[in-house]
Design an enzyme around this catalytic site. Structure first.
Site, mmCIF file in Angstrom:
data_model
loop_
_atom_site.group_PDB
_atom_site.id
_atom_site.type_symbol
_atom_site.label_atom_id
_atom_site.label_comp_id
_atom_site.label_asym_id
_atom_site.label_seq_id
_atom_site.Cartn_x
_atom_site.Cartn_y
_atom_site.Cartn_z
ATOM 1 N N ARG A 95 14.619 19.678 25.006
ATOM 2 C CA ARG A 95 14.726 18.527 25.324
ATOM 3 C C ARG A 95 14.068 17.419 24.191
ATOM 4 O O ARG A 95 12.947 17.630 23.590
ATOM 5 C CB ARG A 95 14.280 18.008 26.892
ATOM 6 C CG ARG A 95 13.113 18.550 27.126
ATOM 7 C CD ARG A 95 13.092 18.457 28.596
ATOM 8 N NE ARG A 95 11.809 19.038 29.098
ATOM 9 C CZ ARG A 95 11.579 19.381 30.455
ATOM 10 N NH1 ARG A 95 12.449 19.090 31.673
ATOM 11 N NH2 ARG A 95 10.621 20.162 30.892
ATOM 12 N N ARG B 155 24.713 17.488 43.949
ATOM 13 C CA ARG B 155 25.384 16.196 44.929
ATOM 14 C C ARG B 155 26.565 15.727 44.933
ATOM 15 O O ARG B 155 27.035 15.797 43.365
ATOM 16 C CB ARG B 155 24.186 15.186 45.436
ATOM 17 C CG ARG B 155 23.562 14.508 44.279
ATOM 18 C CD ARG B 155 22.875 13.537 44.599
ATOM 19 N NE ARG B 155 21.202 13.715 44.761
ATOM 20 C CZ ARG B 155 20.528 13.507 43.837
ATOM 21 N NH1 ARG B 155 20.956 12.741 42.708
ATOM 22 N NH2 ARG B 155 19.261 13.844 43.854
ATOM 23 N N ASP C 27 4.343 21.393 40.741
ATOM 24 C CA ASP C 27 4.530 20.077 40.282
ATOM 25 C C ASP C 27 3.199 19.241 40.683
ATOM 26 O O ASP C 27 2.337 19.782 41.425
ATOM 27 C CB ASP C 27 5.662 19.385 41.145
ATOM 28 C CG ASP C 27 6.825 19.820 40.545
ATOM 29 O OD1 ASP C 27 7.315 20.346 39.516
ATOM 30 O OD2 ASP C 27 8.117 19.634 41.404
ATOM 31 N N TYR D 188 4.267 27.719 39.955
ATOM 32 C CA TYR D 188 5.083 26.589 39.367
ATOM 33 C C TYR D 188 5.100 25.331 39.974
ATOM 34 O O TYR D 188 5.922 24.737 40.558
ATOM 35 C CB TYR D 188 6.642 27.109 39.297
ATOM 36 C CG TYR D 188 7.534 26.461 38.390
ATOM 37 C CD1 TYR D 188 7.345 25.119 37.738
ATOM 38 C CD2 TYR D 188 9.006 26.861 38.199
ATOM 39 C CE1 TYR D 188 8.181 24.597 36.825
ATOM 40 C CE2 TYR D 188 9.636 26.065 37.495
ATOM 41 C CZ TYR D 188 9.318 25.143 36.573
ATOM 42 O OH TYR D 188 10.260 24.330 35.800
ATOM 43 N N ARG E 222 5.199 31.026 29.803
ATOM 44 C CA ARG E 222 5.858 30.418 28.632
ATOM 45 C C ARG E 222 5.191 29.571 28.148
ATOM 46 O O ARG E 222 4.632 28.606 28.704
ATOM 47 C CB ARG E 222 7.181 29.863 29.619
ATOM 48 C CG ARG E 222 8.283 29.609 28.391
ATOM 49 C CD ARG E 222 8.940 30.873 27.753
ATOM 50 N NE ARG E 222 10.179 30.557 26.981
ATOM 51 C CZ ARG E 222 10.183 31.261 25.796
ATOM 52 N NH1 ARG E 222 9.388 32.046 25.540
ATOM 53 N NH2 ARG E 222 11.418 31.101 25.226
ATOM 54 N N GLU F 68 10.898 19.113 22.448
ATOM 55 C CA GLU F 68 10.157 19.880 23.238
ATOM 56 C C GLU F 68 10.835 21.435 22.934
ATOM 57 O O GLU F 68 11.748 21.673 23.144
ATOM 58 C CB GLU F 68 10.197 19.765 24.558
ATOM 59 C CG GLU F 68 9.479 20.578 25.382
ATOM 60 C CD GLU F 68 9.311 20.106 26.885
ATOM 61 O OE1 GLU F 68 9.338 19.019 27.224
ATOM 62 O OE2 GLU F 68 9.536 21.130 27.892
ATOM 63 N N ARG G 158 15.388 24.538 42.196
ATOM 64 C CA ARG G 158 14.816 23.325 41.791
ATOM 65 C C ARG G 158 16.047 22.018 41.536
ATOM 66 O O ARG G 158 15.631 21.077 41.525
ATOM 67 C CB ARG G 158 13.817 23.208 40.613
ATOM 68 C CG ARG G 158 12.858 24.009 40.957
ATOM 69 C CD ARG G 158 11.744 24.521 39.846
ATOM 70 N NE ARG G 158 11.558 23.088 39.050
ATOM 71 C CZ ARG G 158 10.351 22.593 39.068
ATOM 72 N NH1 ARG G 158 9.404 22.860 39.953
ATOM 73 N NH2 ARG G 158 10.110 21.490 38.095
HETATM 74 N N1 UDP Z 1 17.685 23.812 33.923
HETATM 75 C C1 UDP Z 1 19.049 24.087 33.291
HETATM 76 N N2 UDP Z 1 19.549 23.099 32.749
HETATM 77 C C2 UDP Z 1 19.182 21.962 32.564
HETATM 78 C C3 UDP Z 1 17.895 21.613 33.459
HETATM 79 C C4 UDP Z 1 17.270 22.717 33.947
HETATM 80 O O1 UDP Z 1 19.351 25.250 33.480
HETATM 81 O O2 UDP Z 1 19.847 21.016 32.021
HETATM 82 C C5 UDP Z 1 17.205 25.133 34.755
HETATM 83 C C6 UDP Z 1 16.290 26.092 33.961
HETATM 84 O O3 UDP Z 1 16.255 27.180 34.146
HETATM 85 C C7 UDP Z 1 14.599 25.132 34.212
HETATM 86 C C8 UDP Z 1 14.972 24.946 35.558
HETATM 87 O O4 UDP Z 1 16.312 24.696 35.598
HETATM 88 O O5 UDP Z 1 13.771 25.909 33.872
HETATM 89 C C9 UDP Z 1 14.211 23.808 36.050
HETATM 90 O O6 UDP Z 1 14.287 22.566 35.317
HETATM 91 P P1 UDP Z 1 13.332 21.360 35.627
HETATM 92 O O7 UDP Z 1 13.870 20.425 34.577
HETATM 93 O O8 UDP Z 1 13.341 21.061 36.878
HETATM 94 O O9 UDP Z 1 11.768 21.730 35.244
HETATM 95 P P2 UDP Z 1 10.688 21.494 34.408
HETATM 96 O O10 UDP Z 1 11.003 22.235 33.088
HETATM 97 O O11 UDP Z 1 10.843 20.067 34.179
HETATM 98 O O12 UDP Z 1 9.595 22.105 34.849
#
Ligand code: UDP
Length: 370
Positions: free
Chosen positions: A283, A179, A353, A351, A252, A303, A175
């Site tokens: 976060r 880039r 969106d 999972y 989770r 969070e 995910r």
């Molecule tokens: N992730 C990470 N570091 C970051 C942000 C995300 O390792 O700074 C990893 C982590 O395993 C997370 C996954 O990427 O569960 C997906 O993150 P995203 O923020 O896209 O998912 P959300 O929690 O918003 O659904």
């Protein structure tokens, strides 16, 4: 079949249920939506504090590449030009996400794409022996090498999921885009934004003119609810629905700590990740920045990820091999009951969106209603 009062009883007023109900109504079907919570919208519901919309159940940023879905949501509410550009806080330094030239420049002092590519090649060359990554750790090391993995991914991921990265499926990390431009847009999708005036307007638009009962638990009164509708669409946890007969699916959990501050700007960005393990939250959201708010005060949300226990809200399905096996048993069982349909993140144990949920509801509507 004797006709019952409603064509559809829809359990759960989140995006999946609301979109299906809207489409069913368009086709002349009668629907009753019920929700055990005291508000509509599931996890996209926002509270309003001092005229700031609070993403009560975590950040929701709408993004999609599906034009039909984008046109659909825009027919209910206009979207603003918010672009998600989260920051990563690690040991006192702040980096840009997703991994891009700004991140590489801060991490390694490189300034051009070719310098950054050379650095990443050097970092990941020691993992060339990984052909098919068996888990998230292998996937991440193969993609990024040590520096990025150990700064941004390992600790955050293990905190988020409460498990070693070697026990998590590789797809979770796919995910994260990667880039070689100075572009901090987290998503690659064509369309993105936040509903102007908040997500509640989207759900209110979808549910306009449809009967809704809040504070109403289907599982506590199943016989009655089954007796009033020809079909049931269930968007809660599929394992709970079947009395956990094939075992419990793992989720989770999350815990949110909201704080109202008498300052106008706390962190200068809507989303700041805290990537080190020592910080207990993953976060901090500062909600006003989702809507370019200029209010004199601000609301932030920390969070905290945590184990999911019954009676908590399940947030993320944990789609590893063990749970997939269990889910498939529930799915197979559900197919024996043509009057029962399951949808959404919890009903399909996926999972999703927001756009995935809308697409899934549209797909079900097409199959059911045509
Ligand atoms: N992730 C990470 N570091 C970051 C942000 C995300 O390792 O700074 C990893 C982590 O395993 C997370 C996954 O990427 O569960 C997906 O993150 P995203 O923020 O896209 O998912 P959300 O929690 O918003 O659904």
């Amino acid at each position: 079949m004797t006709q019952k009062k409603y064509d559809y009883l829809i359990v759960g007023t989140g995006i999946f249920g609301a979109v299906f109900a809207y489409l069913a109504k368009q086709k002349g079907k009668s629907c009753l939506l019920i929700d055990k919570r005291k508000h509509i919208g599931g996890n996209i519901y926002c509270d309003n504090i001092n005229s700031i919309n609070i993403h009560k159940y975590g950040a929701h940023i709408f993004h999609t590449s599906n034009k039909e879905v984008w046109k659909f949501v825009n027919s209910f509410v206009e979207f603003n030009h918010y672009i998600n550009s989260p920051l990563a806080h690690y040991k006192g330094k702040v980096y840009n996400l997703p991994f891009n030239m700004n991140t590489f420049s801060k991490l390694w002092g490189v300034n051009t794409p070719s310098e950054a590519k050379a650095k990443i090649e050097e970092q990941r060359s020691q993992y060339n022996n990984i052909i098919e990554p068996a888990n998230l750790e292998e996937q991440a090391l193969k993609l990024c090498g040590d520096d990025i993995y150990y700064t941004f991914i390992k600790e955050y991921t293990e905190k988020q999921w409460g498990r070693p990265a070697t026990e998590l499926p590789a797809f979770i990390i796919k995910r994260i885009p990667f880039r070689f431009t100075y572009d901090n847009n987290y998503f690659n999708d064509i369309y993105q934004g936040i509903p102007i005036g908040g997500y509640n307007r989207l759900i209110e638009g979808l549910l306009s003119g449809i009967e809704v009962k809040l504070n109403t638990n289907y599982l506590g009164n199943r016989e009655y609810f089954d007796s009033i509708a020809n079909k049931v669409i269930f968007t809660g946890c599929i394992d709970e629905f079947f009395g956990y007969e094939f075992g419990k699916l793992e989720y989770r959990g999350l815990h949110f700590e909201h704080e109202h501050l008498e300052i106008d700007n706390f962190q200068g960005n809507a989303v700041v990740n805290y990537n080190e393990r020592q910080v207990p939250y993953t976060r901090i959201l500062e909600h006003k920045h989702f809507e370019f708010g200029t209010q004199p005060t601000t609301v932030i949300t920390r969070e905290y990820p945590g184990e999911y226990a019954k009676d908590d809200e399940p947030y993320y399905p944990i789609n590893n091999a063990k749970n997939t096996l269990i889910y498939n048993k529930y799915k197979e069982k559900s197919q024996q009951y043509p009057h029962l349909l399951f949808g959404g993140r919890l009903g399909q144990y996926a999972y999703f969106d927001m756009d995935d949920s809308i697409e899934a509801a549209m797909k079900l509507a097409e199959k059911e209603l045509n």
